[in-house]
Design a protein around this motif. Structure first.
Motif, mmCIF file in Angstrom:
data_model
loop_
_atom_site.group_PDB
_atom_site.id
_atom_site.type_symbol
_atom_site.label_atom_id
_atom_site.label_comp_id
_atom_site.label_asym_id
_atom_site.label_seq_id
_atom_site.Cartn_x
_atom_site.Cartn_y
_atom_site.Cartn_z
ATOM 1 N N ILE A 55 0.637 -1.170 -0.090
ATOM 2 C CA ILE A 55 -0.112 0.027 -0.022
ATOM 3 C C ILE A 55 0.845 1.283 0.242
ATOM 4 O O ILE A 55 0.696 2.283 -0.732
ATOM 5 C CB ILE A 55 -1.196 -0.076 1.295
ATOM 6 C CG1 ILE A 55 -2.039 -1.095 0.990
ATOM 7 C CG2 ILE A 55 -1.804 1.352 1.586
ATOM 8 C CD1 ILE A 55 -2.991 -1.365 2.218
ATOM 9 N N GLU A 56 1.863 1.300 0.800
ATOM 10 C CA GLU A 56 2.862 2.350 0.725
ATOM 11 C C GLU A 56 3.651 2.600 -0.652
ATOM 12 O O GLU A 56 3.545 3.699 -1.044
ATOM 13 C CB GLU A 56 3.995 2.044 1.730
ATOM 14 C CG GLU A 56 5.041 3.307 1.824
ATOM 15 C CD GLU A 56 6.129 2.866 2.790
ATOM 16 O OE1 GLU A 56 7.291 3.578 2.849
ATOM 17 O OE2 GLU A 56 6.037 1.914 3.580
ATOM 18 N N GLY A 57 3.598 1.356 -1.304
ATOM 19 C CA GLY A 57 4.270 1.501 -2.686
ATOM 20 C C GLY A 57 3.469 2.112 -3.664
ATOM 21 O O GLY A 57 3.541 2.822 -4.533
ATOM 22 N N LEU A 58 1.911 1.688 -3.553
ATOM 23 C CA LEU A 58 0.978 2.329 -4.444
ATOM 24 C C LEU A 58 0.957 4.059 -4.322
ATOM 25 O O LEU A 58 0.764 4.460 -5.208
ATOM 26 C CB LEU A 58 -0.491 1.718 -4.072
ATOM 27 C CG LEU A 58 -0.559 0.281 -4.370
ATOM 28 C CD1 LEU A 58 -2.081 -0.367 -3.995
ATOM 29 C CD2 LEU A 58 -0.583 0.076 -5.827
ATOM 30 N N VAL A 59 1.238 4.336 -2.962
ATOM 31 C CA VAL A 59 1.109 5.761 -2.796
ATOM 32 C C VAL A 59 2.353 6.468 -3.370
ATOM 33 O O VAL A 59 2.282 7.128 -3.990
ATOM 34 C CB VAL A 59 1.181 6.278 -1.167
ATOM 35 C CG1 VAL A 59 1.197 7.684 -1.049
ATOM 36 C CG2 VAL A 59 -0.334 5.613 -0.616
ATOM 37 N N ASN A 60 3.590 5.638 -3.319
ATOM 38 C CA ASN A 60 4.796 6.246 -3.932
ATOM 39 C C ASN A 60 4.859 6.237 -5.168
ATOM 40 O O ASN A 60 5.365 7.226 -5.899
ATOM 41 C CB ASN A 60 5.959 5.385 -3.209
ATOM 42 C CG ASN A 60 6.159 5.222 -1.738
ATOM 43 O OD1 ASN A 60 5.902 6.434 -1.088
ATOM 44 N ND2 ASN A 60 7.185 4.382 -1.402
ATOM 45 N N THR A 61 4.026 5.507 -5.970
ATOM 46 C CA THR A 61 4.000 5.408 -7.430
ATOM 47 C C THR A 61 2.956 6.120 -7.840
ATOM 48 O O THR A 61 2.698 5.864 -9.204
ATOM 49 C CB THR A 61 4.085 3.990 -7.920
ATOM 50 O OG1 THR A 61 3.259 3.189 -7.227
ATOM 51 C CG2 THR A 61 5.646 3.358 -7.461
ATOM 52 N N SER A 62 2.142 7.115 -7.268
ATOM 53 C CA SER A 62 1.074 7.670 -7.800
ATOM 54 C C SER A 62 0.026 6.816 -8.196
ATOM 55 O O SER A 62 -1.101 7.225 -8.493
ATOM 56 C CB SER A 62 1.528 8.465 -8.906
ATOM 57 O OG SER A 62 1.509 7.789 -10.078
ATOM 58 N N MET A 63 0.004 5.296 -7.773
ATOM 59 C CA MET A 63 -1.331 4.750 -8.045
ATOM 60 C C MET A 63 -2.498 4.941 -6.924
ATOM 61 O O MET A 63 -3.573 4.702 -7.329
ATOM 62 C CB MET A 63 -0.816 3.187 -7.885
ATOM 63 C CG MET A 63 0.129 2.622 -9.184
ATOM 64 S SD MET A 63 -0.769 2.582 -10.651
ATOM 65 C CE MET A 63 -2.080 1.429 -10.163
ATOM 66 N N LEU A 64 -2.210 5.467 -5.875
ATOM 67 C CA LEU A 64 -3.063 5.638 -4.783
ATOM 68 C C LEU A 64 -2.830 6.867 -4.130
ATOM 69 O O LEU A 64 -1.502 6.961 -3.592
ATOM 70 C CB LEU A 64 -2.901 4.381 -3.857
ATOM 71 C CG LEU A 64 -4.032 4.629 -2.625
ATOM 72 C CD1 LEU A 64 -5.599 4.465 -3.089
ATOM 73 C CD2 LEU A 64 -3.773 3.212 -1.711
ATOM 74 N N ASP A 65 -3.970 7.760 -3.998
ATOM 75 C CA ASP A 65 -3.632 9.104 -3.092
ATOM 76 C C ASP A 65 -3.375 8.815 -1.748
ATOM 77 O O ASP A 65 -4.025 7.787 -1.094
ATOM 78 C CB ASP A 65 -4.653 9.959 -3.225
ATOM 79 C CG ASP A 65 -4.300 11.416 -2.745
ATOM 80 O OD1 ASP A 65 -4.301 11.558 -1.559
ATOM 81 O OD2 ASP A 65 -4.312 12.305 -3.548
ATOM 82 N N ALA A 66 -2.595 9.406 -0.926
ATOM 83 C CA ALA A 66 -1.993 8.854 0.413
ATOM 84 C C ALA A 66 -3.374 9.143 1.373
ATOM 85 O O ALA A 66 -3.662 8.407 2.362
ATOM 86 C CB ALA A 66 -0.947 9.859 1.016
ATOM 87 N N ALA A 67 -4.307 10.060 0.848
ATOM 88 C CA ALA A 67 -5.629 10.571 1.603
ATOM 89 C C ALA A 67 -6.594 9.095 1.541
ATOM 90 O O ALA A 67 -7.300 9.075 2.234
ATOM 91 C CB ALA A 67 -6.230 11.752 1.146
ATOM 92 N N ARG A 68 -6.154 8.488 0.368
ATOM 93 C CA ARG A 68 -7.189 7.232 0.286
ATOM 94 C C ARG A 68 -6.806 5.840 1.048
ATOM 95 O O ARG A 68 -7.740 4.915 1.130
ATOM 96 C CB ARG A 68 -7.555 7.061 -1.167
ATOM 97 C CG ARG A 68 -7.843 8.073 -1.987
ATOM 98 C CD ARG A 68 -9.172 8.496 -1.818
ATOM 99 N NE ARG A 68 -10.160 7.475 -1.686
ATOM 100 C CZ ARG A 68 -10.632 6.825 -2.707
ATOM 101 N NH1 ARG A 68 -10.608 7.029 -3.907
ATOM 102 N NH2 ARG A 68 -11.717 5.909 -2.189
ATOM 103 N N VAL A 69 -5.733 6.055 1.662
ATOM 104 C CA VAL A 69 -5.525 4.746 2.403
ATOM 105 C C VAL A 69 -6.333 4.378 3.214
ATOM 106 O O VAL A 69 -6.413 2.963 3.548
ATOM 107 C CB VAL A 69 -3.820 4.938 3.105
ATOM 108 C CG1 VAL A 69 -3.488 3.827 3.808
ATOM 109 C CG2 VAL A 69 -2.881 5.004 1.795
ATOM 110 N N ALA A 70 -6.818 4.962 4.174
ATOM 111 C CA ALA A 70 -8.066 4.904 5.162
ATOM 112 C C ALA A 70 -9.102 4.258 4.501
ATOM 113 O O ALA A 70 -10.004 3.683 5.317
ATOM 114 C CB ALA A 70 -8.110 5.996 6.006
ATOM 115 N N ASP A 71 -9.300 4.416 3.308
ATOM 116 C CA ASP A 71 -10.512 3.936 2.642
ATOM 117 C C ASP A 71 -10.452 2.525 2.202
ATOM 118 O O ASP A 71 -11.447 1.919 1.600
ATOM 119 C CB ASP A 71 -10.717 4.982 1.246
ATOM 120 C CG ASP A 71 -11.249 6.282 1.736
ATOM 121 O OD1 ASP A 71 -11.639 6.451 2.743
ATOM 122 O OD2 ASP A 71 -10.930 7.102 0.862
#
Length: 457
Positions: free
Chosen positions: A363-379
Motif C-alpha cells: 500500500i505504501e508503494g501504491l502511494v509512492n508510485t502515484s497509484m493511490l492518493d495518500a488520503a485514500r489509504v484509510a478507505d
C-alpha cells in the motif's frame, strides 16, 4: 486402484491432458490434485468482501487453434476482449510499454543516457555469457540502468548474471536505434509489440473460471485433496498422503520436477536417483506474494484504462500491478463502483522479503508510485493476499543441462514431467503453452505423435 495413466496436478497442463484423453476416447486414467480445487497457478478466489483475485496477472492469448477452440467451447460469449495498455513507472513518470521503444517519455537526462547507451561503440560487443551481458549488448547501459536490470531483478529475484538468455524469444522486445530515434523526433508512441497486444478474460470468476469449467467436464476423473507422498517407479505405484494407492502404466507429472525427483521418487533400494537429485538441485525458482487492494471509487478518482504496469524502481516492493477492475467489471463486488489493484512481489534467497510486512509495504508503494492518493489509504476496505512458493521457474545458467539429465531418466521410468514447473521452461509456460503440453502428451501416449511445444533435448 489401477489406472493406465496417472496425472499429477489439476492445473492447466493436467486438465489439458485429461480433456484430450477423454476427447480421444480414453477413460482409464485418474488425476490427483493436492488442493480442494482445480486450476493450479491459474486458479482464482473471491475474498470476504466480494472481490475476485487471480494468483498474479494472467491474460489469455494463444499460439494454438486447438486452445482457441477449447476456450470458445468453455466460455462462449462470457468473456471480454481487451487491447493491452501497459506502462512502466520510471524516473517518477509513466513510459508506455515496451520501455525501450518509448523512452521519449523520460526526463531529458535519463532519455539521453538511454540513447547514448545505444550509440555505436557503446554497447558490449562480445558473445554474452549470461542474461546480464545480453542486456548490455542489446540495450546498452542506459536502458539497462533505468529498466532492464532493476526490473528483471525484481521479477526474477535473481541477478541477471545468474540467468541464461536462450529463453527470451518473444518474451522481450529487442531494440532498434533508428526506431528509437524516430519515435523521439516524431513524438510517436510505439506500443503494439508482443503476442499479448490483445487478450481475452472471463466475464465472471477470474482466470480460474476457465479451469473450473474444464474440471467440471472431468467429473469423476479428478481426486481432490490427494497430495502425492511417494512414487515407487519399480512397482509403478503412487501413494498419497491421504492413503490412496494407485497403480499405473505411465505418469504425467505437472508438479515441480525438483519435488518429484528429490522427495517422491523411490527405486528398488528405497532411495532416490542420486544423479537426478543432483541435477534437480541445480534448478532454481522464485516465490511470489500477491496482494489484492480494493476500495470504492470516488468522483475525483482518475479512471485510467491501463491494464497492468511495471515497476523497476525501489520505491515499491512489487514488480507489477494489474488494474484488475479493468479486466472484468465483475472482479469487484460492486461493478463500476470499485477499484482492485493486484500487486505482485517476488522473493528468494537473492532477494529477501518480510512477508508479514508486505501488505503494508504494498500500500505504501501504491502511494509512492502515484497509484493511490495518500488520503485514500484509510478507505482501503479489502486486503487479500497469498504467497506462492513456486512462482517462476528461473532460466538459470544450469537449467538446460539439468533437464537433459532429468527428463530422459524420468521417461525411461514412464514418467513424463510437463507444465510450468513440471517442465521448468518459462518460455513455454504461458497458459496456452501449458494446456497444450498436456494435450500433446496425451496425443503422444495414444498415437505416438511427437510433442512440439515442450522439448528438453
Amino acid at each position: 486402484m489401477k489406472k493406465r495413466y496417472l496425472i499429477i496436478g489439476a492445473g492447466p497442463t493436467g486438465l489439458g491432458a485429461a480433456h484430450r484423453l477423454r476427447e480421444l476416447g480414453m477413460d482409464d486414467f485418474i488425476v490427483l490434485e493436492r488442493h480442494g480445487h482445480a486450476g493450479g497457478l491459474a486458479a482464482s478466489f473471491k475474498d470476504d468482501n466480494g472481490f475476485t483475485w487471480d494468483i498474479g496477472g494472467h491474460v489469455v492469448f494463444s499460439h494454438y487453434a486447438y486452445f482457441d477452440a477449447l476456450l470458445d467451447s468453455l466460455l462462449g460469449d462470457e468473456r471480454l476482449e481487451h487491447e493491452r495498455e501497459s506502462w512502466v513507472r520510471s524516473c517518477a513518470t509513466w513510459v508506455p510499454y515496451p520501455f525501450q521503444n518509448n523512452i521519449r517519455h523520460l526526463p531529458h537526462e535519463p532519455r539521453w543516457e538511454c540513447v547514448e547507451g545505444l550509440l555505436p561503440g557503446n554497447r558490449f560487443d562480445g558473445e554474452p555469457a549470461n542474461f546480464g551481458q545480453w542486456i548490455e549488448r542489446v540495450f546498452g547501459a542506459g536502458i539497462a540502468k533505468h529498466f532492464m536490470n532493476p526490473y528483471n531483478f525484481k521479477v526474477w529475484a535473481t541477478p541477471p548474471e545468474l540467468m541464461q538468455y536462450g529463453w527470451i524469444g518473444e518474451r522481450v522486445s529487442v531494440v532498434d536505434l533508428k526506431r528509437v530515434l524516430k519515435n523521439i523526433i516524431l513524438e510517436r508512441d510505439d506500443i503494439s509489440w508482443g503476442p499479448n497486444n490483445t487478450f481475452k478474460f472471463p466475464l465472471h470468476g477470474g482466470t480460474g473460471e476457465i479451469f473450473r469449467r474444464l474440471a467440471a467436464r472431468l467429473d469423476g476423473f479428478i481426486e481432490y485433496n490427494q497430495e502425492v507422498a511417494a512414487i515407487d517407479a519399480d512397482s509403478k505405484t503412487v501413494t498419497t498422503s491421504a492413503g490412496l494407492t494407485v497403480q499405473y502404466e505411465a505418469i504425467l507429472n505437472t508438479a515441480p520436477v525438483d519435488i518429484l525427483v528429490s522427495r517422491w521418487l523411490r527405486g528398488g533400494d528405497r532411495g532416490g536417483d542420486a544423479t537426478m537429485i543432483e541435477a534437480a538441485g541445480r534448478l532454481t525458482h522464485n516465490s511470489v506474494h500477491v496482494a489484492g487492494v480494493g476500495l470504492d471509487i470516488r468522483a475525483e478518482d482518475e479512471r485510467n484504462p491501463r491494464c497492468w504496469m511495471y515497476f523497476p524502481e525501489s520505491d515499491s516492493p512489487f514488480y507489477r500491478v494489474t488494474n484488475f477492475h479493468n479486466y472484468s467489471p465483475n472482479n469487484v463486488a460492486r461493478p463500476g463502483q470499485q477499484l482492485a489493484f493486484m500487486c505482485e512481489t517476488s522473493y528468494s534467497a537473492h532477494k529477501r522479503e518480510r512477508l508479514d510486512e508486505l501488505m503494508d509495504r504494498t500500500i505504501e508503494g501504491l502511494v509512492n508510485t502515484s497509484m493511490l492518493d495518500a488520503a485514500r489509504v484509510a478507505d482501503v476496505h479489502t486486503r487479500w493476499e497469498t504467497t506462492v512458493d513456486y512462482g517462476y521457474p528461473v532460466p538459470c545458467l544450469e537449467r538446460d543441462d539439468a533437464l537433459k539429465v532429468i527428463q530422459p531418466r524420468l521417461e525411461a521410468k514412464d514418467i513424463y514431467s510437463r507444465g510450468r514447473f513440471g517442465g521448468w521452461k518459462y518460455e513455454v509456460g504461458n497458459m496456452d503453452h501449458s494446456v497444450m503440453q498436456g494435450v500433446e502428451w496425451a496425443d503422444r501416449m495414444l498415437s505416438g505423435a511427437p510433442e512440439t511445444t515442450y522439448r528438453w533435448e
